[in-house]
Design a protein around this motif. Structure first.
Motif, PDB file in Angstrom:
ATOM      1  N   PRO A  12       0.813  -1.224   0.000  1.00 56.94           N
ATOM      2  CA  PRO A  12       0.000   0.000   0.000  1.00 56.94           C
ATOM      3  C   PRO A  12       0.844   1.272   0.000  1.00 56.94           C
ATOM      4  O   PRO A  12       2.069   1.232   0.146  1.00 56.94           O
ATOM      5  CB  PRO A  12      -0.783  -0.111   1.308  1.00 56.94           C
ATOM      6  CG  PRO A  12       0.151  -0.858   2.209  1.00 56.94           C
ATOM      7  CD  PRO A  12       0.844  -1.869   1.319  1.00 56.94           C
ATOM      8  N   ASN A  13       0.157   2.391  -0.169  1.00 60.96           N
ATOM      9  CA  ASN A  13       0.797   3.686   0.031  1.00 60.96           C
ATOM     10  C   ASN A  13       1.267   3.806   1.474  1.00 60.96           C
ATOM     11  O   ASN A  13       0.733   3.153   2.369  1.00 60.96           O
ATOM     12  CB  ASN A  13      -0.199   4.817  -0.252  1.00 60.96           C
ATOM     13  CG  ASN A  13      -0.512   4.959  -1.725  1.00 60.96           C
ATOM     14  OD1 ASN A  13       0.391   4.959  -2.550  1.00 60.96           O
ATOM     15  ND2 ASN A  13      -1.783   5.096  -2.057  1.00 60.96           N
ATOM     16  N   GLY A  14       2.240   4.678   1.682  1.00 61.71           N
ATOM     17  CA  GLY A  14       2.723   4.941   3.029  1.00 61.71           C
ATOM     18  C   GLY A  14       2.516   6.399   3.395  1.00 61.71           C
ATOM     19  O   GLY A  14       2.164   7.224   2.555  1.00 61.71           O
ATOM     20  N   ILE A  15       2.728   6.700   4.664  1.00 65.93           N
ATOM     21  CA  ILE A  15       2.539   8.057   5.149  1.00 65.93           C
ATOM     22  C   ILE A  15       3.596   8.384   6.189  1.00 65.93           C
ATOM     23  O   ILE A  15       4.067   7.497   6.913  1.00 65.93           O
ATOM     24  CB  ILE A  15       1.125   8.223   5.733  1.00 65.93           C
ATOM     25  CG1 ILE A  15       0.799   9.700   5.946  1.00 65.93           C
ATOM     26  CG2 ILE A  15       0.953   7.423   7.012  1.00 65.93           C
ATOM     27  CD1 ILE A  15      -0.655   9.947   6.222  1.00 65.93           C
ATOM     28  N   ILE A 129      -5.605   8.029  -0.275  1.00 63.40           N
ATOM     29  CA  ILE A 129      -4.512   8.508   0.570  1.00 63.40           C
ATOM     30  C   ILE A 129      -5.014   9.453   1.660  1.00 63.40           C
ATOM     31  O   ILE A 129      -4.437   9.521   2.748  1.00 63.40           O
ATOM     32  CB  ILE A 129      -3.422   9.207  -0.286  1.00 63.40           C
ATOM     33  CG1 ILE A 129      -2.170   9.496   0.550  1.00 63.40           C
ATOM     34  CG2 ILE A 129      -3.948  10.479  -0.912  1.00 63.40           C
ATOM     35  CD1 ILE A 129      -1.421   8.268   0.982  1.00 63.40           C
ATOM     36  N   GLU A 133      -4.097  10.148   5.745  1.00 56.82           N
ATOM     37  CA  GLU A 133      -3.768  11.465   6.295  1.00 56.82           C
ATOM     38  C   GLU A 133      -4.712  11.833   7.433  1.00 56.82           C
ATOM     39  O   GLU A 133      -4.282  12.361   8.465  1.00 56.82           O
ATOM     40  CB  GLU A 133      -3.820  12.506   5.181  1.00 56.82           C
ATOM     41  CG  GLU A 133      -2.745  12.293   4.128  1.00 56.82           C
ATOM     42  CD  GLU A 133      -2.860  13.229   2.946  1.00 56.82           C
ATOM     43  OE1 GLU A 133      -1.890  13.320   2.175  1.00 56.82           O
ATOM     44  OE2 GLU A 133      -3.914  13.879   2.781  1.00 56.82           O
ATOM     45  N   TYR A 197       0.479   1.562   7.987  1.00 64.47           N
ATOM     46  CA  TYR A 197       0.673   2.394   6.802  1.00 64.47           C
ATOM     47  C   TYR A 197       1.725   3.495   6.922  1.00 64.47           C
ATOM     48  O   TYR A 197       1.819   4.336   6.032  1.00 64.47           O
ATOM     49  CB  TYR A 197      -0.666   3.012   6.384  1.00 64.47           C
ATOM     50  CG  TYR A 197      -1.677   1.979   5.958  1.00 64.47           C
ATOM     51  CD1 TYR A 197      -1.618   1.389   4.700  1.00 64.47           C
ATOM     52  CD2 TYR A 197      -2.678   1.561   6.834  1.00 64.47           C
ATOM     53  CE1 TYR A 197      -2.530   0.421   4.307  1.00 64.47           C
ATOM     54  CE2 TYR A 197      -3.602   0.599   6.459  1.00 64.47           C
ATOM     55  CZ  TYR A 197      -3.520   0.033   5.191  1.00 64.47           C
ATOM     56  OH  TYR A 197      -4.424  -0.921   4.819  1.00 64.47           O
ATOM     57  N   TRP A 199       5.560   4.835   6.573  1.00 60.83           N
ATOM     58  CA  TRP A 199       6.613   4.398   5.654  1.00 60.83           C
ATOM     59  C   TRP A 199       7.551   3.391   6.307  1.00 60.83           C
ATOM     60  O   TRP A 199       8.083   2.502   5.644  1.00 60.83           O
ATOM     61  CB  TRP A 199       7.404   5.598   5.134  1.00 60.83           C
ATOM     62  CG  TRP A 199       6.713   6.285   3.996  1.00 60.83           C
ATOM     63  CD1 TRP A 199       6.249   7.574   3.953  1.00 60.83           C
ATOM     64  CD2 TRP A 199       6.394   5.722   2.718  1.00 60.83           C
ATOM     65  NE1 TRP A 199       5.652   7.826   2.741  1.00 60.83           N
ATOM     66  CE2 TRP A 199       5.733   6.719   1.970  1.00 60.83           C
ATOM     67  CE3 TRP A 199       6.592   4.463   2.143  1.00 60.83           C
ATOM     68  CZ2 TRP A 199       5.278   6.496   0.669  1.00 60.83           C
ATOM     69  CZ3 TRP A 199       6.136   4.236   0.848  1.00 60.83           C
ATOM     70  CH2 TRP A 199       5.490   5.251   0.128  1.00 60.83           C
ATOM     71  N   VAL A 202       5.771   0.172   5.680  1.00 58.07           N
ATOM     72  CA  VAL A 202       5.651  -0.162   4.253  1.00 58.07           C
ATOM     73  C   VAL A 202       7.004  -0.532   3.660  1.00 58.07           C
ATOM     74  O   VAL A 202       7.114  -1.468   2.854  1.00 58.07           O
ATOM     75  CB  VAL A 202       5.011   1.022   3.496  1.00 58.07           C
ATOM     76  CG1 VAL A 202       5.050   0.786   1.983  1.00 58.07           C
ATOM     77  CG2 VAL A 202       3.579   1.235   3.965  1.00 58.07           C
ATOM     78  N   TYR A 206       8.533  -3.806   1.244  1.00 55.01           N
ATOM     79  CA  TYR A 206       9.334  -3.768   0.023  1.00 55.01           C
ATOM     80  C   TYR A 206      10.612  -4.594   0.185  1.00 55.01           C
ATOM     81  O   TYR A 206      10.987  -5.369  -0.697  1.00 55.01           O
ATOM     82  CB  TYR A 206       9.702  -2.319  -0.327  1.00 55.01           C
ATOM     83  CG  TYR A 206       8.633  -1.574  -1.068  1.00 55.01           C
ATOM     84  CD1 TYR A 206       8.390  -1.807  -2.425  1.00 55.01           C
ATOM     85  CD2 TYR A 206       7.860  -0.614  -0.422  1.00 55.01           C
ATOM     86  CE1 TYR A 206       7.411  -1.107  -3.112  1.00 55.01           C
ATOM     87  CE2 TYR A 206       6.875   0.089  -1.097  1.00 55.01           C
ATOM     88  CZ  TYR A 206       6.650  -0.162  -2.443  1.00 55.01           C
ATOM     89  OH  TYR A 206       5.685   0.529  -3.128  1.00 55.01           O
TER      90      TYR A 206
END
Length: 219
Positions: A12-15, A129, A133, A197, A199, A202, A206
């Motif tokens: 997924p996206n990270g924050i 996203i 946030e 979520y 970074w 995440v 990876y």
């Protein structure tokens, strides 16, 4: 496309939580003229695919019941600004529905922290996203089942509804009825986003994927 599910990895996206620290909430509230009233926030392009008209129609339907609540649209015009303003004026709601225009950086963080809830009435959306946030800002969300993020409801961080005026209206009925629920939902969503979520989390996914790919290649 004929690819075996076992060969697909979804990351997924990270924050970055540091991008959404508290500060500026009072300034934002003054800018959009909500004062000390509770308000629901829409953050995104004012475009049909994002569903701002669904949210506004739901708010128009319930504004007498939610007579303390305001609605703030924050985002650039995507072709619907004039029609939305027309609907506001036709219903004599210009003192409770506000258009902030584009917000970014520290002001966007302040908007999340100032809002009592975020509403994402999208007709179609990839993983949103703005959910992350809002979550890292402890702000609960209402989002449609077209956002690809139904886990929000499973984790108690908000409400998932249909992408319709009726669906959004019913969800806002729940949101506006109990401030204690809002606080609890916000905290639950923050925990969920922090655990899944950021970074830091995440990136580990990876690294694990790359290590697995390298192992397969070597073998």
């Amino acid at each position: 496309y004929g690819i075996e599910p076992s060969k697909i990895s979804v990351i997924p996206n990270g924050i970055n939580p540091e991008d959404f620290s508290r500060g500026g909430e009072t300034v934002f509230r003054k800018k959009v003229a909500v004062n000390n009233n509770p308000f629901m926030l829409f953050l995104g392009r004012l475009n049909a695919i994002k569903g701002p008209d669904l949210l506004l129609e739901a708010f128009v339907r319930g504004h007498d019941e939610w007579n303390q609540w305001h609605l703030v649209f924050a985002g650039p015009d995507g072709g619907m600004l004039e029609s939305l303003k027309g609907m506001v004026n036709n219903n004599d709601l210009s003192n409770r529905v506000h258009f902030a225009g584009y917000v970014g950086g520290a002001e966007k963080s302040a908007a999340y922290h100032a809002a009592d809830c975020l509403v994402i009435p999208s007709r179609q959306e990839a993983m949103s996203i703005v959910v992350l946030e809002a979550g890292i800002s402890s702000t609960p969300v209402v989002l449609t089942d077209q956002c690809g993020f139904n886990q929000v409801s499973d984790q108690g961080g908000g409400i998932v509804c249909s992408a319709s005026v009726e669906g959004v209206y019913n969800s806002l009925q729940q949101i506006t009825s109990n401030n204690d629920d809002l606080s609890n939902m916000g905290k639950a969503l923050e925990i969920f986003v922090s655990n899944q979520y950021t970074w830091q989390v995440v990136i580990k996914k990876y690294l694990s994927l790359y290590a697995d790919l390298l192992t397969r290649k070597c073998n």
